[in-house]
Each structure stands twice: as C-alpha cells, then as structure tokens.
Write an enzyme that holds these catalytic residues in place. Sequence first.
Site, PDB file in Angstrom:
ATOM      1  N   ARG A 166      35.413 -10.426 -13.970  1.00 56.98           N
ATOM      2  CA  ARG A 166      35.644 -10.534 -12.527  1.00 56.98           C
ATOM      3  C   ARG A 166      34.339 -10.427 -11.751  1.00 56.98           C
ATOM      4  O   ARG A 166      34.159 -11.092 -10.722  1.00 56.98           O
ATOM      5  CB  ARG A 166      36.632  -9.458 -12.053  1.00 56.98           C
ATOM      6  CG  ARG A 166      36.167  -8.036 -12.290  1.00 56.98           C
ATOM      7  CD  ARG A 166      37.295  -7.041 -12.101  1.00 56.98           C
ATOM      8  NE  ARG A 166      36.890  -5.693 -12.457  1.00 56.98           N
ATOM      9  CZ  ARG A 166      36.727  -4.713 -11.582  1.00 56.98           C
ATOM     10  NH1 ARG A 166      36.949  -4.934 -10.296  1.00 56.98           N
ATOM     11  NH2 ARG A 166      36.367  -3.507 -11.986  1.00 56.98           N
ATOM     12  N   HIS A 183       0.813  -1.210   0.000  1.00 56.45           N
ATOM     13  CA  HIS A 183       0.000   0.000   0.000  1.00 56.45           C
ATOM     14  C   HIS A 183       0.851   1.267   0.000  1.00 56.45           C
ATOM     15  O   HIS A 183       0.490   2.273  -0.605  1.00 56.45           O
ATOM     16  CB  HIS A 183      -0.956   0.004   1.200  1.00 56.45           C
ATOM     17  CG  HIS A 183      -0.264  -0.186   2.514  1.00 56.45           C
ATOM     18  ND1 HIS A 183       0.257  -1.407   2.918  1.00 56.45           N
ATOM     19  CD2 HIS A 183       0.007   0.688   3.530  1.00 56.45           C
ATOM     20  CE1 HIS A 183       0.815  -1.273   4.114  1.00 56.45           C
ATOM     21  NE2 HIS A 183       0.677  -0.019   4.507  1.00 56.45           N
ATOM     22  N   HIS A 211      27.980  -4.801 -11.154  1.00 58.51           N
ATOM     23  CA  HIS A 211      28.844  -5.564 -10.258  1.00 58.51           C
ATOM     24  C   HIS A 211      28.172  -6.807  -9.697  1.00 58.51           C
ATOM     25  O   HIS A 211      28.843  -7.823  -9.466  1.00 58.51           O
ATOM     26  CB  HIS A 211      29.299  -4.689  -9.084  1.00 58.51           C
ATOM     27  CG  HIS A 211      30.266  -3.625  -9.484  1.00 58.51           C
ATOM     28  ND1 HIS A 211      31.416  -3.362  -8.771  1.00 58.51           N
ATOM     29  CD2 HIS A 211      30.262  -2.753 -10.521  1.00 58.51           C
ATOM     30  CE1 HIS A 211      32.082  -2.362  -9.354  1.00 58.51           C
ATOM     31  NE2 HIS A 211      31.387  -1.987 -10.413  1.00 58.51           N
TER      32      HIS A 211
END
Length: 243
Positions: free
Chosen positions: A225, A102, A191
């Site tokens: 990475r 809500h 990331h």
Amino acid sequence: MDDRSPNAERIRALARQMLSSASAHDEEEFAPEVTRDESAKRIITEADVRDLPERARLRVAADARLTPLAADIVRDRGIELVRRAPRRGRSTPKLIAVGADHGGYEMKEALKSFLVELGHRVRDFGTDSTSAVDYPDFAHAVARAVSRGEADLGIIVDAAGIGSAITANKVPGVRAAACYSVELARNSREHNGANVLTLGSRTIDLEQMRQIVRAWLESEISEERHRRRVTKIEAIERQYARG
C-alpha cells in the site's frame, strides 16, 4: 545438560544456522515466477524494460528505482514489479552522498565518521568550513547525485533541515524528508520511500543525529500500500516534468 556448556552453545548455534538457511530457502522456493530478474540493479533503466512484453513480471531489488522512461514503459505495458525482499538481519553497505551549509558543517563531519563506522561509503559534496555559503547549492548537489544513481541515498545538514528538503525535492526522482526524531525517520522510509534525509543542526544534538540516521538507514519501504502511494507521487512528478 548445562545450558552454559560448550555442547549446548554449539547446538544453539547450529539451530540458528539451520533456521536461517531454511528461511532463505523458503523465500526462494515460494518466490513468484518472473519474466526477467533485474534484482542485482539499483537503477532500472529504459534498456532493462523496453523489450519486455505486456503484463510481464520483472523482479527488482527491494529498493530499486526506475528512471522516468522505464517507469512509463512499465505503466503503459502493465508490467508487474516483483520486489525481492532484503535478507533479514543483513544491512547492505551503501554509497551515501552528504552535504551541508556552514551551519551544518560540524554535524556533517561527525555524520561522515558515523556512516563509515556503520560500514557505508561516503561522498562529500561540501561545504568544507564554517564560512557562510548558500544551502541550496549543496542540497542540489546531493539530490542530483541520488537522482542520477551516483549515490544510493543522500543526507544533508543545514540549520533547520527545511530549506535543504525544499531544494532537494525540486530534483526529479528525489523524495527528501526533514526528520527530527527516530519515529519520523522510520516513517519517511517505510511509508514514503524517502531517499534523502535532511537534518537541522540547531534542532538536534549529535547523539540524536546518530539515532535518527541509524533508524533511517535500517528502515525500508515494505508494504504494498505504501509502494502504491509512492508510485502515485512519482506519477504526479512526471506529469509536471512534461510541462
């Protein structure tokens, strides 16, 4: 020649077109050889990988997700995933699951209109008014849709954004991030590979919501990475899912 002349403009347009075509050609020419190409799929299942040999190379979409069983096979057989980079300058329309309690209802309604303006499709899981409800119900519904591949991404709004993030992250395959700025939105995607965004209607206004959502949708995880770290997150999740 006047730089503003029609001929000059045509030349510039032709140059842009040639550069774009050359860039796309180069990407294909230098793409690594693969055993199989499943880059048209958003969800990679066990059926897509179970007959691949060890150390196969599987090309997948940049934002493709693996089901838990598919991820186990990929890991056990040492299969290399070759992610296809998205075309520069193109934004792929997505099916986005949205939900709110809500406290977030009004912002959700504005969010839906904004997503349609951006060219995306929307699936609304409620709530449908400002009458009091429990945020976990709606956060769970959105997260479940993303986990099952029924939606590409999810966005949930409650008063603070935190409770919905906690709830959504209980669903396997979901990485939900509560974001209060454009920088956090980009970071969560680039990331952490976030696939659910949670927003707090009492912490940001409508204009900030639009900026955050636009940045979140335009960002993608790209560096290897970061992908490696997200893979470790998924491995931890599977470890506890097995009991």
